[in-house]
Design an enzyme around this catalytic site. Structure first.
Site, PDB file in Angstrom:
ATOM      1  N   HIS B  12      39.507  49.158  44.932  1.00 31.15           N
ATOM      2  CA  HIS B  12      40.414  50.270  45.247  1.00 31.15           C
ATOM      3  C   HIS B  12      41.849  49.779  45.454  1.00 31.15           C
ATOM      4  O   HIS B  12      42.580  50.302  46.304  1.00 31.15           O
ATOM      5  CB  HIS B  12      39.898  51.093  46.432  1.00 31.15           C
ATOM      6  N   HIS B  59      43.185  51.195  55.733  1.00 28.65           N
ATOM      7  CA  HIS B  59      44.028  49.993  55.803  1.00 28.65           C
ATOM      8  C   HIS B  59      45.207  50.250  56.733  1.00 28.65           C
ATOM      9  O   HIS B  59      46.347  50.332  56.285  1.00 28.65           O
ATOM     10  CB  HIS B  59      44.543  49.619  54.412  1.00 28.65           C
ATOM     11  N   HIS B 193      39.383  38.908  46.688  1.00 30.52           N
ATOM     12  CA  HIS B 193      40.804  38.882  47.008  1.00 30.52           C
ATOM     13  C   HIS B 193      41.070  38.321  48.382  1.00 30.52           C
ATOM     14  O   HIS B 193      40.322  38.548  49.316  1.00 30.52           O
ATOM     15  CB  HIS B 193      41.518  40.226  46.818  1.00 30.52           C
ATOM     16  N   GLU B 240      35.263  42.989  51.887  1.00 28.62           N
ATOM     17  CA  GLU B 240      35.091  44.422  51.578  1.00 28.62           C
ATOM     18  C   GLU B 240      33.848  44.685  50.727  1.00 28.62           C
ATOM     19  O   GLU B 240      33.348  45.814  50.695  1.00 28.62           O
ATOM     20  CB  GLU B 240      36.319  44.961  50.829  1.00 28.62           C
TER      21      GLU B 240
HETATM   22 FE   LIG Z   1      40.616  47.636  50.755  1.00 30.71          FE
END
Ligand SMILES: [Fe+3]
Ligand SMILES: [Fe+3]
Lengths: 130, 279, 279, 130
Positions: B12, B59, B193, B240
């Protein structure tokens, strides 16, 4: 009770960091509101003085030293709002934290990113950076 | 009876949302990513689910550090796109099926998941980017959405095992809903990431592809992994991926992969996407 | 190593707080209630715990219906008394042991309890009335407090079983804390009360006393009861008794009751109190 | 999907009630702030009009019909703030909801409260009330 996670070049944002960085992060989140952005831009030190941060945290913000902010309890999703407020891209921030120039960092990403080889444990990382 | 017909996983990445909103999807940097989702957009337009349970994380948009809930279920009638600092994304308001959401909430708590229910929440790129990738740019979303937000910002997030088990509880909850509803579940975030610190930019394509294999064939193995392994192997923010296990836990033991896509990079991140048929 | 030396249960009737704050504790209506706590006040003053984990519920003071968390753990440095509509109670600010609270939070999430952590919260009579009953009216509370708030306002609350198991997880969390800390745990709320609807005023002294017996001897039986049984037997709001099971779960299988007290009425409610030694 | 709980004289505040009563309860909670209390006292209908409540909910508030509020999704811990604002004791509200006078209700409590006998199930309750 700062715990030691064996992942190099990484600041694990745990409950201890969250406690230490609470006001630093809340300050950063405040920049989501335009009126706060204006006030911060007009006088950074004055705006920072309104938050119950440590002087070290304030200096790290002024210096835009992101790794230092993280070390002092900053969370990347919060402190990156400072960079956004400066008109910097996220990639600029990421590059800064690695010590690379933005073009070098961008090229690394285009080539598939940083390899996990040598980046899994602190020992590996030290050896690799020699 | 309501039933879960498929599961979808996707990254996302906020920059993907920005590329859509700024009309950059045909640019050479972005085109391969959007092409990766073309099959899925056509497929879901034909499938026409009634409701999507959308697993994502906030976030620092809706939740500050004043309150850090582990699992949040959205029970409000609608959720507005969050202003993440540059104004809200120009996407439709997300409409819930509040009666179904209330049923899920009740069922999950009685099933001993300690949910936080929210009746007021803005939804950030974690939720809206997957919607854009799967449904394009309509004036209204063609599906109701039950948001399920997971804490991954402050360590520790829920364990991979707990996420997988939440998926199983979601399945029980859906199947105990008396109305005929076609439900899909999206797991979002990931893949590799790390966007902070000297190790930023870490991408582990081998780990990601193995994760995609195991997600189909042996999710138990993924549920057994520690946070440390995820963070070490696919980046601190790559943790995540535990949210994909909520999606996977809600499906059958045996699923059929319909579509799989992997690309590096999107900004600082690897992009992964998979569609699992739950027939 | 930190250890839990005792558990305390007590009702947290708001009218008791008002009686204290308005100096009515010697009035004939209230005197028997306060006499019921004299032994415990002396006992705890001698015991001098370092920290109390105080299990209670918020009553539409800190939490509106915008967000309904099942289990909330307070991780802030301090918590102010809430203004419940007549100004805050004139009691000291509640000071936390934030390092210990952070340890509990981390341990409970890894133990697969889906906690909501709060760093900003006012605490209402649910927390402050037990403090007044046990510690009187000092200028500062003589103990640190970790607030643990449980949803009992919106059905379903966590099950009795889940509460009992949370207690067990709290015990594991406390015993894995390396510092030497003398910890007590308070379970509050109850006993019989229904404060709404045509059935208001329900008091089931037989159920309450049996509950007190089983709390000591066989809490498993209490953990197996449904919400419906609690609500039916001891009033819709009597379901607060599940919070006593969190306290009980944190103690040994065998405990020694040091003090037990039961009185009807305090306003609309039965008052129950028990002190359990965990030696 | 209102569920039927077999407990007489009781409004179980579940997720369905919470959804129906959201604005009624949020309105009631707003009375914790002195400025809102003043505005409500000055003009109840005008203040109620600011909240996305149903007309039935507004009428129940005006009439101080607590059972009706509960039926329409009110939660006692929220709607009791309306009573507090009126200067009424909680015991007054409780008595009202039972249909008893406050002295009768207070006496029942002094005598040990309402017996659970005949108050456990809806069937019992109906028979008992004849
Ligand atoms: Fe995220
Ligand atoms: Fe209570």
């Amino acid at each position: 009770m700062a715990e030691d996670y064996d992942i190099p070049g990484t600041y694990v944002f745990d409950a201890d960091a969250s406690r230490r960085g609470f006001w630093l992060n809340q300050f950063a989140m405040s920049l989501m509101k335009p009126e706060n952005r204006e006030r911060f831009k007009a006088d950074e030190r004055a705006y920072l003085a309104e938050w119950q941060m440590t002087d070290e945290q304030r200096e790290a913000v002024i210096a835009r030293d992101y790794n230092r902010m993280l070390e002092l309890g900053g969370n990347i999703f919060f402190v990156s709002k400072i960079g956004a407020n400066d008109g910097k891209s996220f990639q600029f921030l990421a590059a800064t934290m690695t010590g690379m120039t933005q073009p070098d960092y961008a090229e690394m990403m285009l080539k598939g990113g940083r390899s996990p080889v040598g980046a899994r444990t602190k020992e590996e990382w030290e050896m690799h950076r020699g | 009876m309501a039933r879960i017909t498929a599961g979808v996983a996707t990254s996302h990445v906020p920059a993907i949302g920005a590329a859509i909103d700024l009309g950059k999807t045909k640019e050479p940097y972005w085109a391969p990513i959007f092409e990766g989702y073309e099959w899925s957009k056509t497929w879901i337009a034909e499938e026409k689910p009634d409701v999507v349970i959308l697993v994502y994380n906030d976030h620092a948009s809706a939740f500050s550090l004043e309150m850090i809930p582990t699992f949040v279920l959205g029970t409000a009638a609608e959720f507005k796109p969050a202003d993440e600092g540059w104004g809200p994304r120009p996407v439709p308001v997300v409409k819930n099926d509040p009666e179904f959401a209330a049923h899920l909430a009740q069922s999950l708590v009685l099933d001993e998941f300690d949910m936080t229910l929210v009746n007021k929440m803005d939804v950030d790129h974690g939720l809206t980017v997957p919607m854009s990738l799967m449904f394009g740019q309509p004036d209204e979303w063609p599906v109701k959405v039950v948001p399920l937000a997971v804490n991954v910002l402050q360590y520790p997030p829920p364990t991979a095992r707990r996420c997988f088990n939440l998926g199983k509880a979601i399945r029980r909850a859906v199947e105990s809903y008396p109305k005929d509803l076609k439900v899909m579940i999206f797991g979002t975030g990931g893949m590799s990431h790390q966007i902070h610190g000297p190790r930023a930019g870490l991408i582990n394509a081998e780990f990601d592809n193995k994760f995609l294999d195991l997600l189909v064939e042996d999710p138990e193995q993924l549920a057994a992994k520690s946070h440390l392994e995820y963070m070490r192997e696919c980046g601190a923010e790559g943790v995540e991926l535990i949210m994909w296990l909520i999606m996977r836990g809600a499906l059958n033991d045996h699923v059929t992969p319909l579509r799989r896509f992997y690309h590096v990079p999107a900004s600082n991140t690897a992009v992964g996407h998979i569609v699992l048929d739950n027939a």
